[in-house]
Design a protein around this motif. Structure first.
Motif, PDB file in Angstrom:
ATOM      1  N   PRO A  77      27.516 -39.127  25.986  1.00  0.00           N
ATOM      2  CA  PRO A  77      26.464 -38.485  26.790  1.00  0.00           C
ATOM      3  C   PRO A  77      25.057 -38.892  26.386  1.00  0.00           C
ATOM      4  N   VAL A  78      24.833 -39.122  25.109  1.00  0.00           N
ATOM      5  CA  VAL A  78      23.490 -39.519  24.665  1.00  0.00           C
ATOM      6  C   VAL A  78      23.144 -40.915  25.174  1.00  0.00           C
ATOM      7  N   MET A  79      24.063 -41.868  25.008  1.00  0.00           N
ATOM      8  CA  MET A  79      23.776 -43.241  25.463  1.00  0.00           C
ATOM      9  C   MET A  79      23.638 -43.290  26.976  1.00  0.00           C
ATOM     10  N   PHE A  80      24.493 -42.542  27.672  1.00  0.00           N
ATOM     11  CA  PHE A  80      24.403 -42.524  29.126  1.00  0.00           C
ATOM     12  C   PHE A  80      23.088 -41.894  29.567  1.00  0.00           C
ATOM     13  N   ALA A  81      22.671 -40.844  28.865  1.00  0.00           N
ATOM     14  CA  ALA A  81      21.428 -40.173  29.220  1.00  0.00           C
ATOM     15  C   ALA A  81      20.227 -41.084  29.029  1.00  0.00           C
ATOM     16  N   VAL A  82      20.144 -41.735  27.880  1.00  0.00           N
ATOM     17  CA  VAL A  82      18.982 -42.575  27.594  1.00  0.00           C
ATOM     18  C   VAL A  82      18.941 -43.783  28.526  1.00  0.00           C
ATOM     19  N   SER A  83      20.090 -44.411  28.762  1.00  0.00           N
ATOM     20  CA  SER A  83      20.103 -45.556  29.678  1.00  0.00           C
ATOM     21  C   SER A  83      19.751 -45.125  31.094  1.00  0.00           C
ATOM     22  N   SER A  84      20.169 -43.915  31.502  1.00  0.00           N
ATOM     23  CA  SER A  84      19.820 -43.412  32.834  1.00  0.00           C
ATOM     24  C   SER A  84      18.317 -43.248  32.966  1.00  0.00           C
ATOM     25  N   VAL A  85      17.674 -42.769  31.907  1.00  0.00           N
ATOM     26  CA  VAL A  85      16.217 -42.597  31.942  1.00  0.00           C
ATOM     27  C   VAL A  85      15.525 -43.949  32.006  1.00  0.00           C
ATOM     28  N   LEU A  86      15.921 -44.878  31.141  1.00  0.00           N
ATOM     29  CA  LEU A  86      15.236 -46.170  31.058  1.00  0.00           C
ATOM     30  C   LEU A  86      15.441 -47.023  32.309  1.00  0.00           C
ATOM     31  N   LEU A  87      16.555 -46.826  33.009  1.00  0.00           N
ATOM     32  CA  LEU A  87      16.838 -47.620  34.209  1.00  0.00           C
ATOM     33  C   LEU A  87      16.641 -46.814  35.497  1.00  0.00           C
ATOM     34  N   SER A  88      15.885 -45.722  35.414  1.00  0.00           N
ATOM     35  CA  SER A  88      15.749 -44.839  36.579  1.00  0.00           C
ATOM     36  C   SER A  88      14.574 -45.227  37.468  1.00  0.00           C
ATOM     37  N   PHE A  89      14.290 -46.519  37.550  1.00  0.00           N
ATOM     38  CA  PHE A  89      13.249 -46.962  38.479  1.00  0.00           C
ATOM     39  C   PHE A  89      13.857 -47.250  39.850  1.00  0.00           C
ATOM     40  N   SER A  90      13.050 -47.196  40.905  1.00  0.00           N
ATOM     41  CA  SER A  90      13.505 -47.514  42.250  1.00  0.00           C
ATOM     42  C   SER A  90      12.678 -48.620  42.838  1.00  0.00           C
ATOM     43  N   ALA A  91      12.561 -49.712  42.075  1.00  0.00           N
ATOM     44  CA  ALA A  91      11.631 -50.781  42.444  1.00  0.00           C
ATOM     45  C   ALA A  91      12.197 -51.735  43.485  1.00  0.00           C
ATOM     46  N   THR A  92      13.508 -51.992  43.476  1.00  0.00           N
ATOM     47  CA  THR A  92      14.045 -53.025  44.362  1.00  0.00           C
ATOM     48  C   THR A  92      13.832 -52.675  45.833  1.00  0.00           C
ATOM     49  N   ASN A  93      14.099 -51.423  46.201  1.00  0.00           N
ATOM     50  CA  ASN A  93      13.861 -51.018  47.594  1.00  0.00           C
ATOM     51  C   ASN A  93      12.385 -51.063  47.941  1.00  0.00           C
ATOM     52  N   ALA A 428      19.053 -65.874  31.178  1.00  0.00           N
ATOM     53  CA  ALA A 428      19.776 -64.759  30.551  1.00  0.00           C
ATOM     54  C   ALA A 428      18.835 -63.695  30.005  1.00  0.00           C
ATOM     55  N   THR A 429      17.590 -63.700  30.448  1.00  0.00           N
ATOM     56  CA  THR A 429      16.632 -62.699  29.954  1.00  0.00           C
ATOM     57  C   THR A 429      17.122 -61.283  30.236  1.00  0.00           C
ATOM     58  N   TYR A 430      17.662 -61.068  31.439  1.00  0.00           N
ATOM     59  CA  TYR A 430      18.099 -59.707  31.774  1.00  0.00           C
ATOM     60  C   TYR A 430      19.276 -59.264  30.921  1.00  0.00           C
ATOM     61  N   CYS A 431      20.093 -60.212  30.464  1.00  0.00           N
ATOM     62  CA  CYS A 431      21.207 -59.860  29.570  1.00  0.00           C
ATOM     63  C   CYS A 431      20.675 -59.359  28.229  1.00  0.00           C
ATOM     64  N   VAL A 432      19.679 -60.059  27.702  1.00  0.00           N
ATOM     65  CA  VAL A 432      19.092 -59.667  26.426  1.00  0.00           C
ATOM     66  C   VAL A 432      18.411 -58.299  26.546  1.00  0.00           C
ATOM     67  N   VAL A 433      17.651 -58.115  27.625  1.00  0.00           N
ATOM     68  CA  VAL A 433      16.971 -56.831  27.824  1.00  0.00           C
ATOM     69  C   VAL A 433      17.995 -55.708  28.010  1.00  0.00           C
ATOM     70  N   GLY A 434      19.063 -55.981  28.765  1.00  0.00           N
ATOM     71  CA  GLY A 434      20.102 -54.980  28.954  1.00  0.00           C
ATOM     72  C   GLY A 434      20.765 -54.570  27.653  1.00  0.00           C
ATOM     73  N   LEU A 435      21.078 -55.556  26.799  1.00  0.00           N
ATOM     74  CA  LEU A 435      21.654 -55.243  25.490  1.00  0.00           C
ATOM     75  C   LEU A 435      20.646 -54.505  24.618  1.00  0.00           C
ATOM     76  N   GLY A 436      19.360 -54.863  24.775  1.00  0.00           N
ATOM     77  CA  GLY A 436      18.321 -54.160  24.034  1.00  0.00           C
ATOM     78  C   GLY A 436      18.252 -52.691  24.425  1.00  0.00           C
ATOM     79  N   ILE A 437      18.432 -52.402  25.706  1.00  0.00           N
ATOM     80  CA  ILE A 437      18.447 -51.010  26.162  1.00  0.00           C
ATOM     81  C   ILE A 437      19.611 -50.254  25.539  1.00  0.00           C
ATOM     82  N   LEU A 438      20.776 -50.888  25.481  1.00  0.00           N
ATOM     83  CA  LEU A 438      21.928 -50.235  24.855  1.00  0.00           C
ATOM     84  C   LEU A 438      21.691 -50.023  23.362  1.00  0.00           C
ATOM     85  N   ALA A 439      21.048 -51.001  22.713  1.00  0.00           N
ATOM     86  CA  ALA A 439      20.721 -50.850  21.293  1.00  0.00           C
ATOM     87  C   ALA A 439      19.743 -49.697  21.085  1.00  0.00           C
ATOM     88  N   LEU A 440      18.781 -49.567  21.984  1.00  0.00           N
ATOM     89  CA  LEU A 440      17.840 -48.455  21.906  1.00  0.00           C
ATOM     90  C   LEU A 440      18.552 -47.118  22.095  1.00  0.00           C
TER      91      LEU A 440
END
Length: 499
Positions: A77-93, A428-440
């Motif tokens: 729940p903690v990892m899911f919560a933090v990743s949900s916050v960090l990725l909760s942007f709606s920029a693509t639309n 592969a920048t997005y892969c590194v950033v994605g793994l960085g988010i999980l590390a955070l």
């Protein structure tokens, strides 16, 4: 409507050109639009079996992962919560709305104009949701109907093109030698699958509220709704791509970026007002998804609010408050600030593709863990002498869901062929950033669940609450040790209290 409303977003109007540029051939373009719903079907079967194990628990993936991986305690729940916050942007639309709005008014798309309009439309969506839940829901319902209408209109126009009733002279030109130019590059194939998966994102939305479904068999109801919505949109999306291919030359599709729908109607109707009709509907569809994602009851602000209420964010009372308008104002504002940050902080030409790729990568880790976790839970139930679940997913579906996640986790690291990358910087920048988010997320867990309890003299415990209607929800609290509190009787407090 929960599933359809989210799946009918910017995807079908913005990613076909990027997919064709990646895979190189019309044949592979169609193949990926057939593969993506199959992988989604695998996920739907996996979720159905999980839901049959925990039919009164809303929350879907986070609940399932928590049950499959109970150790370390509270990690999921903690990892899911933090990743949900960090990725909760709606920029693509917002970005796609900006591009289509500029196209409608024949204004050149520049980095400045795209950024300004994307930020502005996001502000309008935020204001609507922040001021009135009722009117934001009405807007979502109206615009969802418009989304369906615009897609049906596109498919119908494509049928007219194929039948020879339009100005397109040879609608079958792109269908000859369909696999000419195909690539076998793993990065390009992974990019195509990420983009098609984006178009189908939302297939699992109804599982998030299964605890609030009041029917004789909630799992059957949600499963059936998921299957029908997936089948409907798989057909519409496929025939929409047939329409694009029938009307627009292959090279123009490859170079269209996110504007394939506008290009389609320009080819069919010329430069008159009719050519503006679909871009207008696409822009409104994007706005509908912006409001949909912001909206309290069906979007991610509800997730943020519940995360705060469970004690997984600082200042939980602030984030859980609905003052002064009876809406989740704090989560909406947080979501808006994150959206503005990523829109302004990235190069405009790369923003859409990068953010789409980034938002998918951490979730792929959760997807793979969900598939493996189902096998783990089956094993535990078998050892406990429990019978298989009624809605047991076949292993082929579980394997499909798992293999698609593993493929998309590994293959993006392979360099793409020259000219076929979807961003101008390192692929592969997005892969590194994605793994960085999980590390955070892992660091946040270690800090709040391990370090601070030791220093503060308390223990993290979980409380399960029964909501109105019978649904269950979990909340993390902290219980101080008796040696630390002299007067207090050990009453539990929110995990992260207000200051």
């Amino acid at each position: 409507m929960l599933n359809v409303g989210q799946m009918l977003g910017a995807g079908i109007y913005s990613v076909p050109g990027v997919i064709l540029n990646s895979v190189g051939s019309i044949g592979l373009l169609f193949v990926f639009w057939l593969l993506a719903p199959l992988f989604a079907l695998g996920g739907l079967m996996v979720y159905s079996e999980y839901a049959s194990m925990f039919p009164k628990r809303s929350g879907a993936e986070v609940v399932y992962l928590e049950q499959a991986y109970p150790r370390p305690r509270f990690l999921v729940p903690v990892m899911f919560a933090v990743s949900s916050v960090l990725l909760s942007f709606s920029a693509t639309n917002s970005i796609v709305f900006a591009q289509y709005a500029l196209t409608i008014f024949d204004v050149p798309i520049t980095p400045a104009s795209q950024t300004i309009i994307a930020v502005a439309v996001c502000a309008v969506g935020m204001a609507l949701v922040a001021l009135s839940t009722k009117w934001s829901l009405r807007a979502v319902n109206f615009l969802t109907g418009l989304k369906v209408l615009s897609l049906v209109f596109l498919v119908f126009t494509g049928a007219l093109v194929l039948a020879g009733f339009t100005r397109i002279r040879d609608p079958y030109a792109n269908f000859r030698s369909p696999f000419s130019g195909s690539t076998a590059n793993p990065n390009s194939l992974a990019t195509a699958l990420v983009k098609t998966n984006y178009a189908f994102s939302g297939w699992h939305n109804a599982f998030n509220v299964i605890g609030e479904v009041h029917t004789r068999d909630p799992v059957r109801t949600v499963r059936k709704a998921g299957l029908l919505s997936l089948l409907l949109l798989a057909c519409l999306f496929f025939f929409a791509n047939v329409a694009y291919v029938a009307a627009v030359p292959k090279d123009e599709i490859s170079n269209s970026g996110q504007l394939i729908a506008a290009l389609f109607f320009q080819r069919v109707f010329g430069e008159g007002f009719a050519a503006k009709s679909l871009p207008i509907m696409v822009a409104l569809s994007c706005f509908g998804n912006i409001v949909f994602i912001f909206c309290q009851t069906v979007g991610q602000t509800r997730v943020l609010r519940e995360i705060a209420r469970q004690g997984l964010l600082p200042y939980p009372r602030f984030f859980a408050s609905t003052k002064p308008f009876g809406t989740p104002l704090a989560p909406v504002c947080l979501k808006y600030l994150l959206t503005v940050f990523v829109i302004v902080g990235l190069p405009a030409r790369d923003a859409f593709n990068f953010l789409l790729d980034l938002s998918s990568y951490p979730n792929l880790v959760f997807n793979a863990a969900t598939a493996i976790g189902l096998w783990l839970l089956r094993g535990r139930r078998r050892l406990a002498g429990l019978a298989p679940m009624k809605y047991r997913a076949r292993n082929i579906y579980v394997s499909l869901y798992l293999l698609s996640a593993i493929f998309l986790l590994i293959m993006p690291w392979v360099p793409p062929e020259p000219g076929h990358g979807d961003v101008s910087f390192w692929h592969a920048t997005y892969c590194v950033v994605g793994l960085g988010i999980l590390a955070l997320c892992g660091f946040y867990y270690w800090l709040w669940i391990v370090v601070l309890p030791r220093l503060g003299g308390y223990t993290i415990v979980e409380e399960v609450e029964q909501l109105e209607g019978g649904a269950l929800t979990a909340r993390l609290t902290r219980k101080y040790h008796s040696s630390v509190v002299d007067i207090d009787t050990g009453e539990q407090q929110p995990l992260i209290g207000d200051t």
